[in-house]
Structure formats: structure tokens, C-alpha cells
Design a protein around this motif. Structure first.
Motif, PDB file in Angstrom:
ATOM      1  N   PRO A 294       0.883  -1.575   0.457  1.00 44.28           N
ATOM      2  CA  PRO A 294       0.199  -0.253   0.007  1.00 44.28           C
ATOM      3  C   PRO A 294       0.311   1.082   0.029  1.00 44.28           C
ATOM      4  CG  PRO A 294      -0.536  -1.497   1.424  1.00 44.28           C
ATOM      5  CD  PRO A 294       0.348  -2.165   0.692  1.00 44.28           C
ATOM      6  N   GLN A 295       2.521   1.087   0.906  1.00 44.48           N
ATOM      7  CA  GLN A 295       2.774   2.754   1.126  1.00 44.48           C
ATOM      8  C   GLN A 295       3.344   2.727  -0.447  1.00 44.48           C
ATOM      9  OE1 GLN A 295       3.671   5.313   3.398  1.00 44.48           O
ATOM     10  NE2 GLN A 295       2.098   4.081   3.697  1.00 44.48           N
ATOM     11  N   LEU A 296       3.637   2.250  -1.533  1.00 43.41           N
ATOM     12  CA  LEU A 296       3.725   2.512  -2.499  1.00 43.41           C
ATOM     13  C   LEU A 296       2.543   2.253  -3.590  1.00 43.41           C
ATOM     14  CD1 LEU A 296       7.299  -0.084  -2.320  1.00 43.41           C
ATOM     15  CD2 LEU A 296       7.082   2.321  -3.774  1.00 43.41           C
ATOM     16  N   VAL A 297       2.069   1.538  -3.282  1.00 46.68           N
ATOM     17  CA  VAL A 297       0.730   1.479  -4.835  1.00 46.68           C
ATOM     18  C   VAL A 297      -0.102   2.625  -4.386  1.00 46.68           C
ATOM     19  CG1 VAL A 297      -0.509  -0.024  -3.815  1.00 46.68           C
ATOM     20  CG2 VAL A 297      -1.016   0.285  -6.228  1.00 46.68           C
ATOM     21  N   TRP A 298      -0.345   2.343  -3.538  1.00 44.72           N
ATOM     22  CA  TRP A 298      -1.172   4.174  -3.184  1.00 44.72           C
ATOM     23  C   TRP A 298      -0.381   5.258  -2.299  1.00 44.72           C
ATOM     24  CZ3 TRP A 298      -6.029   6.284  -3.150  1.00 44.72           C
ATOM     25  CH2 TRP A 298      -6.247   7.324  -2.610  1.00 44.72           C
ATOM     26  N   GLY A 299       0.447   5.206  -1.433  1.00 46.20           N
ATOM     27  CA  GLY A 299       0.153   6.212  -0.778  1.00 46.20           C
ATOM     28  C   GLY A 299       2.045   7.309  -1.598  1.00 46.20           C
ATOM     29  N   ALA A 300       2.685   6.611  -2.597  1.00 48.31           N
ATOM     30  CA  ALA A 300       3.701   7.642  -2.595  1.00 48.31           C
ATOM     31  C   ALA A 300       2.683   7.973  -4.193  1.00 48.31           C
ATOM     32  CB  ALA A 300       4.405   6.545  -3.263  1.00 48.31           C
ATOM     33  N   GLN A 301       1.621   7.331  -4.772  1.00 49.69           N
ATOM     34  CA  GLN A 301       1.025   8.340  -5.618  1.00 49.69           C
ATOM     35  C   GLN A 301       0.193   9.511  -5.378  1.00 49.69           C
ATOM     36  OE1 GLN A 301       0.465   8.005  -8.716  1.00 49.69           O
ATOM     37  NE2 GLN A 301       2.161   6.283  -9.009  1.00 49.69           N
ATOM     38  N   VAL A 302      -0.499   9.316  -3.770  1.00 47.53           N
ATOM     39  CA  VAL A 302      -0.727  10.716  -3.490  1.00 47.53           C
ATOM     40  C   VAL A 302      -0.454  11.576  -2.535  1.00 47.53           C
ATOM     41  CG1 VAL A 302      -3.113   8.441  -4.195  1.00 47.53           C
ATOM     42  CG2 VAL A 302      -2.424   9.139  -1.721  1.00 47.53           C
ATOM     43  N   ASP A 303       0.488  11.358  -2.291  1.00 43.78           N
ATOM     44  CA  ASP A 303       0.667  11.681  -0.813  1.00 43.78           C
ATOM     45  C   ASP A 303       2.682  12.051  -0.457  1.00 43.78           C
ATOM     46  OD1 ASP A 303       0.568  13.630   1.642  1.00 43.78           O
ATOM     47  OD2 ASP A 303       1.472  11.292   2.604  1.00 43.78           O
ATOM     48  N   GLN A 304       3.586  11.325  -1.316  1.00 43.64           N
ATOM     49  CA  GLN A 304       4.570  11.452  -1.031  1.00 43.64           C
ATOM     50  C   GLN A 304       5.560  12.403  -1.882  1.00 43.64           C
ATOM     51  OE1 GLN A 304       6.327   7.370  -0.079  1.00 43.64           O
ATOM     52  NE2 GLN A 304       5.253   7.067   0.976  1.00 43.64           N
ATOM     53  N   THR A 305       6.689  13.062  -0.878  1.00 42.71           N
ATOM     54  CA  THR A 305       7.558  13.808  -1.884  1.00 42.71           C
ATOM     55  C   THR A 305       9.031  13.121  -1.747  1.00 42.71           C
ATOM     56  OG1 THR A 305       7.768  15.098  -0.761  1.00 42.71           O
ATOM     57  CG2 THR A 305       5.946  15.651  -2.699  1.00 42.71           C
TER      58      THR A 305
ATOM     59  N   PHE B  43      -1.216 -14.472  -8.540  1.00 39.08           N
ATOM     60  CA  PHE B  43       0.095 -13.604  -8.293  1.00 39.08           C
ATOM     61  C   PHE B  43      -0.480 -12.074  -9.517  1.00 39.08           C
ATOM     62  CE2 PHE B  43       3.779 -11.147  -7.595  1.00 39.08           C
ATOM     63  CZ  PHE B  43       3.512 -10.828  -5.351  1.00 39.08           C
ATOM     64  N   ILE B  44      -0.357 -11.993 -10.604  1.00 35.52           N
ATOM     65  CA  ILE B  44      -0.199 -11.094 -11.432  1.00 35.52           C
ATOM     66  C   ILE B  44      -1.711 -10.258 -11.428  1.00 35.52           C
ATOM     67  CG2 ILE B  44       0.263 -10.373 -14.217  1.00 35.52           C
ATOM     68  CD1 ILE B  44       2.525 -12.297 -13.899  1.00 35.52           C
ATOM     69  N   TYR B  45      -2.003 -11.277 -11.759  1.00 36.66           N
ATOM     70  CA  TYR B  45      -3.239 -10.486 -11.443  1.00 36.66           C
ATOM     71  C   TYR B  45      -4.359  -9.726 -10.746  1.00 36.66           C
ATOM     72  CZ  TYR B  45      -4.027 -12.915 -15.596  1.00 36.66           C
ATOM     73  OH  TYR B  45      -4.458 -12.957 -17.486  1.00 36.66           O
ATOM     74  N   LEU B  46      -3.646 -10.520  -9.344  1.00 35.81           N
ATOM     75  CA  LEU B  46      -4.100  -9.969  -7.904  1.00 35.81           C
ATOM     76  C   LEU B  46      -3.551  -8.633  -8.157  1.00 35.81           C
ATOM     77  CD1 LEU B  46      -4.011 -13.092  -5.213  1.00 35.81           C
ATOM     78  CD2 LEU B  46      -5.699 -11.272  -5.405  1.00 35.81           C
ATOM     79  N   SER B  47      -2.101  -8.147  -8.022  1.00 30.23           N
ATOM     80  CA  SER B  47      -1.029  -6.856  -8.879  1.00 30.23           C
ATOM     81  C   SER B  47      -1.733  -6.152  -8.844  1.00 30.23           C
ATOM     82  CB  SER B  47       0.239  -7.724  -8.861  1.00 30.23           C
ATOM     83  OG  SER B  47       0.575  -7.937  -7.677  1.00 30.23           O
ATOM     84  N   ILE B  48      -2.088  -6.143 -10.022  1.00 34.76           N
ATOM     85  CA  ILE B  48      -2.899  -5.569 -11.614  1.00 34.76           C
ATOM     86  C   ILE B  48      -3.785  -5.052 -10.530  1.00 34.76           C
ATOM     87  CG2 ILE B  48      -3.586  -5.284 -13.503  1.00 34.76           C
ATOM     88  CD1 ILE B  48      -0.791  -5.639 -13.597  1.00 34.76           C
ATOM     89  N   LEU B  49      -4.960  -5.538 -10.314  1.00 34.00           N
ATOM     90  CA  LEU B  49      -6.880  -5.522  -9.914  1.00 34.00           C
ATOM     91  C   LEU B  49      -6.180  -4.797  -8.555  1.00 34.00           C
ATOM     92  CD1 LEU B  49      -9.476  -6.122  -9.432  1.00 34.00           C
ATOM     93  CD2 LEU B  49      -8.712  -7.647  -7.339  1.00 34.00           C
ATOM     94  N   ALA B  50      -4.978  -4.741  -7.310  1.00 38.89           N
ATOM     95  CA  ALA B  50      -4.451  -3.822  -6.528  1.00 38.89           C
ATOM     96  C   ALA B  50      -4.548  -2.105  -7.468  1.00 38.89           C
ATOM     97  CB  ALA B  50      -3.462  -4.243  -5.419  1.00 38.89           C
ATOM     98  N   SER B  51      -3.401  -2.377  -8.284  1.00 39.00           N
ATOM     99  CA  SER B  51      -3.011  -0.943  -9.024  1.00 39.00           C
ATOM    100  C   SER B  51      -4.280  -0.396  -9.621  1.00 39.00           C
ATOM    101  CB  SER B  51      -2.526  -1.147  -9.988  1.00 39.00           C
ATOM    102  OG  SER B  51      -3.067  -2.204 -10.962  1.00 39.00           O
ATOM    103  N   ILE B  52      -5.316  -1.542 -10.040  1.00 39.17           N
ATOM    104  CA  ILE B  52      -7.281  -0.644 -10.561  1.00 39.17           C
ATOM    105  C   ILE B  52      -7.456  -0.009  -9.514  1.00 39.17           C
ATOM    106  CG2 ILE B  52      -9.318  -1.348 -11.716  1.00 39.17           C
ATOM    107  CD1 ILE B  52      -7.197  -3.452 -13.434  1.00 39.17           C
ATOM    108  N   VAL B  53      -7.516  -1.502  -8.656  1.00 42.09           N
ATOM    109  CA  VAL B  53      -8.236  -0.249  -7.714  1.00 42.09           C
ATOM    110  C   VAL B  53      -7.935   0.844  -6.973  1.00 42.09           C
ATOM    111  CG1 VAL B  53      -9.396  -0.234  -4.721  1.00 42.09           C
ATOM    112  CG2 VAL B  53      -9.122  -2.361  -5.999  1.00 42.09           C
ATOM    113  N   VAL B  54      -6.818   0.667  -6.653  1.00 42.93           N
ATOM    114  CA  VAL B  54      -6.340   2.710  -6.425  1.00 42.93           C
ATOM    115  C   VAL B  54      -6.650   3.560  -7.583  1.00 42.93           C
ATOM    116  CG1 VAL B  54      -3.403   3.764  -6.123  1.00 42.93           C
ATOM    117  CG2 VAL B  54      -4.299   1.045  -5.059  1.00 42.93           C
ATOM    118  N   ALA B  55      -6.955   2.964  -8.412  1.00 44.31           N
ATOM    119  CA  ALA B  55      -6.623   4.113  -9.847  1.00 44.31           C
ATOM    120  C   ALA B  55      -8.363   4.380  -9.670  1.00 44.31           C
ATOM    121  CB  ALA B  55      -6.457   3.958 -11.238  1.00 44.31           C
ATOM    122  N   LEU B  56      -8.751   3.332  -8.914  1.00 41.63           N
ATOM    123  CA  LEU B  56     -10.515   3.961  -9.326  1.00 41.63           C
ATOM    124  C   LEU B  56     -11.090   5.177  -7.976  1.00 41.63           C
ATOM    125  CD1 LEU B  56     -12.153   0.667 -10.077  1.00 41.63           C
ATOM    126  CD2 LEU B  56     -12.406   2.564 -11.844  1.00 41.63           C
ATOM    127  N   VAL B  57      -9.858   4.321  -6.731  1.00 44.98           N
ATOM    128  CA  VAL B  57     -10.159   5.788  -5.746  1.00 44.98           C
ATOM    129  C   VAL B  57      -9.701   6.696  -6.018  1.00 44.98           C
ATOM    130  CG1 VAL B  57      -9.675   5.634  -3.589  1.00 44.98           C
ATOM    131  CG2 VAL B  57     -10.115   3.065  -3.607  1.00 44.98           C
TER     132      VAL B  57
END
Length: 421
Positions: free
Chosen positions: A117-128, A341-355
Motif C-alpha cells: 500500500p505505501q508504494l501503490v497508494w501512499g507514494a502516488q497520492v502523498d509522498q515526495t 499473483f499477477i492478476y492480484l497485483s494488477i487488480l490492486a493497482s486498478i482499485v487504487v486508480a478507481l479510488v
């Protein structure tokens, strides 16, 4: 063999580049407002300095350069952040190729970051700064292992020095990475002769040249550079050293588990039967790297009295855990587990993008005040109506969030705040 998973594993560089291009596009279509850390960068990038606050200045310098090319904009903010994240994923993949010589396992190691989560979400929306720190760590460790191999070039030593210099100018806790790499090069017998040769002078010289300007600023602005960090680390101090130590280390353990969730759950479910520990020099080095860093963290907790460890503080030390684990997984081809595993990873990134896409439209539904609902665009229009030209206008705002966002809509103005004069 499914086409998509084959594409991800065989053309990972193209896949991950496309992914971050999409992330930039999503950001442009969702909001024209900068988050807190981004607004600070907008404020600081108005002028060049060897140091600004409790963080080293390199991210601000890079942001300043991007703004010079593309203007002060959401695009400029997103381009820099996503460019750095792309390099992080790319160099984790390249490191995997270097250590495992397997496109499949290297791509699994890199795509695993989408389950953190810290990389797929936190880094995208908050970190510098943490984004730049993680990128510098990935590149540094990649060139560390390139030098550790029998055939290394002068360019590898030069790039290693550049990467270390970038890391030290990105965030001060990169020093733990440097110390860990020095210890590893001393402890692993096969690495000693490959590191301690004349070409290492180039690495050291380049690093010193890159670090010296900010270091001179740091020693003459010690209070500005350290006060806020010390305050954060000592937050929650109970005045009892034993209680502080146990609370701090418990927080470290909890944050470590939380950082790696849900990756470790997916890994255990899908690859536990294929996992077998067999330590070589590479896996020993990665394991030693994490052990050394955590020993230092224990000491820091003991000395500082810190009782709360944030997950993002662990990012430069834990993002290589997936690669370490996949070093010990026996996979020769894409199978059901790999596909899942690959589909789970892609799904996680899609969920983040949708949020990210939906979040701006849910602000009013919450019924609570939110920074994201500040009417910066309307306010900037009112300001424009009251002035003839914004070029010679000084804006004085309450805080850096307001100041940075107004600067987005009034790029020719000079903006100052009480905290960032």
C-alpha cells in the motif's frame, strides 16, 4: 500461456512505463489541486537554495527543473513523482534480472510492489522526498551488486557514486542504507576485493562533490535541519525509557507487518510450496542489509525514545523483501499461481486508480470540511479581477497548502507564508 501475463513478464519495462503514463493521465483528469507535500514543493521551488527545511533539497531542485520546462502545474508535479516511481519499479526489475537472470521472477519481484500500500497508494497520492529516497535506494543497490560481480566497469562505479549522492541529498535516513552497504562489502568475503580497488575513488569523489554543498548548509543551519525530525521521533515519549523502548519496537514490528500486507499473504498462499531457502552471496547480502538496518532502527528507538514508527519510514528498507523472497522460489514458467499473483497485483493497482478517480466526487458526500474542496480556482479568479498583472504581485497566505495551490493558478506571483518566508 495467457497473452497479458506473458506481456507483463517478457516486456515488463514497456508494461510499467505504460502504467505510469496512465497514472499521470488519471491525475490530470481528477483534480487541479495539489496535496500538502506537493504544495510545499510549489512554494519552495520559487527560489534556489542549498537547503530549505528538515529535508535535503534535491527533490525541490528536481521539481524546480521540471517546472522550468513545463510550467508550475499538476502535470509537472505528477511527471516528476511518476517518473521516479517508474525508475523504482524498473531498477527492482533490473536488480532481479541481475541476481536471478529470470524475466519471470524479476517481473514478479517488481510487480509485487503493487501489493504494498505505501508504494501503490501512499507514494502516488502523498509522498515526495520518500519517493526519491526509494528510487535512489533501488538504483544504489543495483549498482552495488553490479560492482560485486566479477566483471564491472568504471561506469558502474561512477553510477554508484551518483546514486549514493542522490540518496544522501534525498533524505537523511539514506545514511542507514550507505552504512549497511559498507558493512556488507566488508562481511561478504567475495565482495571485498571487488569493492576495495582504485575505481572506488571515483564513487567516493562523485558522492562527496554532490553532498558537500548541502552539507555546508546543514552544519550552519543545524537547528532548522534537525528540530522537526527530533520532535517527530520523540512524539509519544512516556518519560520511561523501558516503556518507550518496548512501545517503539512493538510499533516497528506492527508497521513492518502492515507495510508488507497484503503482499505477504498472497505470497504465502500462492508460493509457499515452491519456496525453499538456499542462501548464496546475493541473498545473504539482501538479508544482511535488512538485519543491519533494523538493528540500527532498534538503536535509534532506544536513543530517541520514539514510541511510534510510521510505515513510510520503512519504505527504503522493506521494498526489497519481495525480491529477496522470489530469490528462493522455484518457478520456471507461468502457471496458475503466477497468473493469479499477477492478476492480484494488477487488480490492486486498478482499485487504487478507481479510488483516485472517484475520491474528488465523494468530497461533498462526507459532510465534513476537506482540503480537497478548497475553492482555489474561484479565489484565484477573484484575485485576478483585482489586479492588472500578477507578475509584480506578492501573495501572503496563511499556510503552505493555500499558498502552493494559489501559485498553481497564479504562477507569476511570488507567494510567501509564515512557515516558508
Amino acid at each position: 500461456m495467457p497473452y497479458f501475463t506473458n506481456f507483463v513478464t517478457q516486456k515488463f519495462s514497456i508494461f510499467i512505463f505504460s502504467y505510469f503514463i496512465l497514472q499521470i493521465i488519471i491525475r490530470l483528469f481528477t483534480t487541479n489541486i495539489a496535496v500538502l507535500d506537493e504544495s510545499e514543493q510549489i512554494m519552495l521551488s520559487q527560489y534556489f537554495a542549498l537547503g530549505y527545511n528538515e529535508q535535503p533539497p534535491l527533490y525541490t531542485w528536481l521539481q524546480m527543473g521540471v517546472f522550468k520546462l513545463f510550467g508550475t502545474s499538476i502535470f509537472g508535479l505528477s511527471l516528476l513523482k511518476n517518473g521516479l516511481l517508474f525508475l523504482t519499479y524498473l531498477f527492482v526489475y533490473k536488480l532481479g534480472m541481475l541476481l536471478m537472470n529470470s524475466k519471470l521472477k524479476a517481473s514478479l519481484s517488481a510487480i509485487s510492489l503493487m501489493l504494498i500500500p505505501q508504494l501503490v497508494w501512499g507514494a502516488q497520492v502523498d509522498q515526495t522526498h520518500t519517493v526519491l529516497l526509494t528510487t535512489a535506494t533501488a538504483i544504489s543497490i543495483y549498482y552495488f551488486f553490479k560492482i560485486a560481480q566479477e566483471e564491472s566497469s568504471l561506469l558502474d562505479f561512477i553510477m554508484f557514486g551518483v546514486a549514493i549522492g542522490v540518496g544522501l541529498n534525498a533524505k537523511y535516513n539514506f545514511l542507514l542504507v550507505v552504512v549497511a552497504l559498507i558493512i556488507i562489502s566488508l562481511v561478504i568475503k567475495e565482495f571485498r576485493s571487488r569493492f576495495y580497488e582504485r575505481r572506488l575513488i571515483f564513487s567516493i569523489g562523485i558522492t562527496l562533490l554532490m553532498v558537500l554543498p548541502h552539507f555546508l548548509w546543514f552544519i550552519s543551519h543545524l537547528e532548522i535541519a534537525t528540530n522537526r525530525t527530533i520532535e517527530r521521533m520523540s512524539a509519544g515519549d512516556t518519560q520511561n525509557n523501558i516503556i518507550n523502548f518496548f512501545k517503539g519496537n512493538f510499533s516497528l514490528i506492527v508497521s513492518t507487518i502492515a507495510f508488507l500486507t497484503p503482499f505477504w499473504i498472497a505470497f504465502i498462499i500462492l508460493f509457499r510450496k515452491k519456496f525453499s531457502i538456499s542462501l548464496n552471496d546475493y541473498s545473504k547480502s539482501l538479508l544482511l542489509y535488512m538485519i543491519i538496518v533494523f538493528l540500527f532502527l532498534f538503536v535509534i528507538i532506544l536513543i530517541s525514545g520514539s514510541t511510534h514508527v510510521k510505515e513510510r519510514w520503512l519504505q527504503p528498507y522493506l521494498f526489497l523483501v519481495p525480491l529477496f523472497l522470489f530469490l528462493h522460489v522455484k518457478i520456471l514458467q507461468i502457471d496458475k499461481q503466477v497468473n493469479t499473483f499477477i492478476y492480484l497485483s494488477i487488480l490492486a493497482s486498478i482499485v487504487v486508480a478507481l479510488v483516485v478517480l472517484i475520491k474528488p466526487y465523494t468530497i461533498d458526500l462526507r459532510g465534513k470540511p476537506s482540503r480537497a474542496s478548497y475553492p482555489f480556482e474561484q479565489l484565484s479568479k477573484q484575485i485576478k479581477n483585482k489586479i492588472q498583472s500578477s507578475k509584480n504581485v506578492l501573495l501572503y497566505t496563511e499556510d503552505k497548502y493555500i499558498g502552493g495551490n494559489l501559485k498553481l493558478f497564479l504562477p507569476d506571483t511570488l507567494v510567501i507564508t509564515p512557515s516558508l518566508p
